[in-house]
Enzyme design. Structure first.
Site, PDB file in Angstrom:
ATOM      1  N   ASP A 148       0.821  -1.215   0.000  1.00  0.00           N
ATOM      2  CA  ASP A 148       0.000   0.000   0.000  1.00  0.00           C
ATOM      3  C   ASP A 148       0.863   1.277   0.000  1.00  0.00           C
ATOM      4  O   ASP A 148       2.102   1.219  -0.009  1.00  0.00           O
ATOM      5  CB  ASP A 148      -0.912  -0.062   1.240  1.00  0.00           C
ATOM      6  N   GLU A 181      -0.849   1.924  -5.096  1.00  0.00           N
ATOM      7  CA  GLU A 181      -0.660   3.357  -4.816  1.00  0.00           C
ATOM      8  C   GLU A 181      -1.720   4.198  -5.537  1.00  0.00           C
ATOM      9  O   GLU A 181      -1.524   5.381  -5.747  1.00  0.00           O
ATOM     10  CB  GLU A 181       0.782   3.816  -5.031  1.00  0.00           C
ATOM     11  N   GLY A 183      -2.859   4.659  -8.359  1.00  0.00           N
ATOM     12  CA  GLY A 183      -2.693   5.340  -9.639  1.00  0.00           C
ATOM     13  C   GLY A 183      -2.147   6.747  -9.498  1.00  0.00           C
ATOM     14  O   GLY A 183      -2.041   7.484 -10.487  1.00  0.00           O
ATOM     15  N   ASP A 184      -1.745   7.140  -8.280  1.00  0.00           N
ATOM     16  CA  ASP A 184      -1.303   8.520  -8.042  1.00  0.00           C
ATOM     17  C   ASP A 184      -0.058   8.893  -8.843  1.00  0.00           C
ATOM     18  O   ASP A 184       0.131  10.049  -9.215  1.00  0.00           O
ATOM     19  CB  ASP A 184      -0.982   8.730  -6.551  1.00  0.00           C
ATOM     20  N   ASN A 185       0.835   7.922  -9.041  1.00  0.00           N
ATOM     21  CA  ASN A 185       2.105   8.211  -9.729  1.00  0.00           C
ATOM     22  C   ASN A 185       2.192   7.452 -11.060  1.00  0.00           C
ATOM     23  O   ASN A 185       3.261   6.982 -11.446  1.00  0.00           O
ATOM     24  CB  ASN A 185       3.289   7.831  -8.829  1.00  0.00           C
ATOM     25  N   ASP A 203     -10.010   3.681  -3.758  1.00  0.00           N
ATOM     26  CA  ASP A 203     -10.750   2.504  -3.295  1.00  0.00           C
ATOM     27  C   ASP A 203     -12.140   2.427  -3.913  1.00  0.00           C
ATOM     28  O   ASP A 203     -12.814   3.437  -4.096  1.00  0.00           O
ATOM     29  CB  ASP A 203     -10.887   2.546  -1.772  1.00  0.00           C
TER      30      ASP A 203
HETATM   31  C1  GLA Z   1      -5.967   1.413   1.316  1.00  0.00           C
HETATM   32  C2  GLA Z   1      -6.114   0.411   0.180  1.00  0.00           C
HETATM   33  C3  GLA Z   1      -7.227  -0.562   0.511  1.00  0.00           C
HETATM   34  C4  GLA Z   1      -6.911  -1.297   1.793  1.00  0.00           C
HETATM   35  C5  GLA Z   1      -6.669  -0.289   2.930  1.00  0.00           C
HETATM   36  C6  GLA Z   1      -6.115  -0.958   4.171  1.00  0.00           C
HETATM   37  O1  GLA Z   1      -7.080   2.221   1.431  1.00  0.00           O
HETATM   38  O2  GLA Z   1      -6.374   1.082  -1.033  1.00  0.00           O
HETATM   39  O3  GLA Z   1      -7.431  -1.480  -0.544  1.00  0.00           O
HETATM   40  O4  GLA Z   1      -5.781  -2.105   1.604  1.00  0.00           O
HETATM   41  O5  GLA Z   1      -5.750   0.716   2.543  1.00  0.00           O
HETATM   42  O6  GLA Z   1      -5.924  -0.064   5.230  1.00  0.00           O
END
Ligand code: GLA
Length: 403
Positions: A148, A181, A183-185, A203
């Site tokens: 992440d 990440e 798609g930010d970078n 998400d």
């Molecule tokens: C981010 C990710 C999610 C999940 C959470 C866990 O938001 O994009 O898919 O893994 O963290 O804290």
């Protein structure tokens, strides 16, 4: 002689500079992840129940094999040697035992961490511990790492993900590397050489077309995610996939919307990571997730990400070239009312100019199979006629007719 040196040189270079296990994820990974339903409330019993459901409900047979524990599996602090410790309340027998159990059922084990000092849920992140953590995962028999991007202020994304990729490679264990990440970078520009899949977007949220605000950030409905990125299909292919996030099938949308969501993920050659409580899934949800006709579209060996051909009067047409000259087509009714479809094959030629494929039914005739009904429709010699419910799809596969 020179040629031999050149060949040896190329071979050595490819070993030295190989930054990931090239044999993994030749088709989009399939599995289950705890986050969408359970957030940090994970434990051994949950994972064992999911494993049981994978076998009993036909998910393993359908091709799903990675069981991935997302955030929340660790204790809040590392031990005195800096090692990560599985939360002893959630995982009283440790993760090696759990991983052995998963493997004994013919499945694979995935885990989560983060490139920052802390994960998004506030658990210890891998920053500065990349090699130590990778070795620990390998000793537990981990087969998949989701990595992440929280708490990473001022870190360079490509460098941070490259470090973890090298650490995984150094363990000698084949571990899928899933970059998250958001798609930010623009990870599609650089992640293919170090990882096997990368999140393209923020998400997901279990709604068809909404934005769900969390205050400082938002999560996104299915169609929002689909519409968020343009022109990145050229970066996907065997071993390296665009990842529009784990699925929300069975998490509260209508069956029509779930069908559309699943169809689009298959059309986009997306990783198929189930995100609901599969232990309690309805038979309708299971029948969507285990639909072998659909899964075959996602898992097609050419690995071409499909594309939107047209969008007119709330009716979208998507196409995906498949191996052996087949095509998958998906008609989506995005309106709130049911719509009649009449599609005249002979007056429509579909061209995939990026991968240079063309569907021309004038000279070649195709059989047309409805993939949800598992039934042959009229061939491409006759117009396709159907009624499509609101937010639902007609998903068909075209195969050249042998005549
Ligand atoms: C981010 C990710 C999610 C999940 C959470 C866990 O938001 O994009 O898919 O893994 O963290 O804290």
């Amino acid at each position: 002689m020179r040629t031999i040196f050149f060949i040896i040189g190329c071979f050595a270079t490819s070993i030295v500079f190989s930054q990931k296990n090239e044999k993994l994820a030749l088709t989009p990974p399939m599995g289950w992840n705890s986050w969408n339903t359970f957030e940090t409330n994970v434990n051994e019993e949950l994972v064992k129940g999911v494993v049981e459901s994978f076998i009993k409900d036909g998910l393993k047979d359908a091709g799903y094999n990675y069981i991935v524990l997302d955030d929340g599996w660790m204790s809040k602090e590392r031990d005195s040697q800096g090692n990560l410790i599985p939360d002893p309340k959630k995982f009283p027998n440790g993760l090696k035992t759990l991983s052995d159990f998963i493997h004994s059922k013919g499945l694979k084990f995935g885990i989560y961490n983060c490139a920052g000092d802390k994960t998004c849920g506030g658990y210890p992140g891998s920053r500065g511990h990349e090699y130590q953590d990778a070795m620990m995962y390998a000793s537990w028999g981990v087969d998949y790492l989701k990595y992440d991007w929280c708490n990473t202020e001022k870190i360079n994304a490509e460098a941070a993900y490259t470090t973890m990729s090298r650490a995984l490679l150094a363990t000698g264990r084949p571990i899928i590397f899933s970059l998250c990440e958001w798609g930010d970078n623009s990870p599609w520009l650089w992640a293919g050489k170090i990882g096997h899949l990368w999140r393209t977007t923020g998400d997901i949220y279990p709604c068809f077309n909404c934005e769900f605000s969390h205050g400082t950030w938002s999560s996104w409905g299915v169609m929002r995610i689909v519409n968020m990125r343009k022109d990145i299909r050229k970066y996907a292919g065997p071993g390296h996939w665009n990842d529009p996030d784990m699925m929300e099938v069975g998490n509260g949308m209508t069956l029509s919307e779930d069908r559309t969501h699943f169809s689009l993920w298959c059309m986009m050659a997306a990783p198929l990571i189930i995100g609901n409580d599969i232990r309690k899934a309805s038979k309708e949800t299971l029948s969507i997730l285990t639909n072998k006709n659909l899964i075959a579209i996602d898992q097609d060996s050419m690995g071409i990400q499909g594309f939107r051909v047209s969008q007119k009067d709330s009716m979208e047409l998507w196409a995906k070239p498949l191996s052996k000259g087949d095509w998958a087509l998906c008609f989506i009714n995005t309106s709130s009312k049911s719509q009649k479809l009449t599609y005249n094959w002979s007056s429509n030629t579909i061209t995939d100019s990026l991968f240079t494929f063309s569907l021309n039914t004038k000279n070649t005739s195709y059989t047309v199979k409805d993939l949800y009904k598992n039934a042959l429709l009229a061939s491409t010699k006759k117009p396709l006629e159907a009624s499509i419910a609101s937010h639902d799809v007609l998903m068909v596969r075209l195969t050249k007719k042998q005549d």
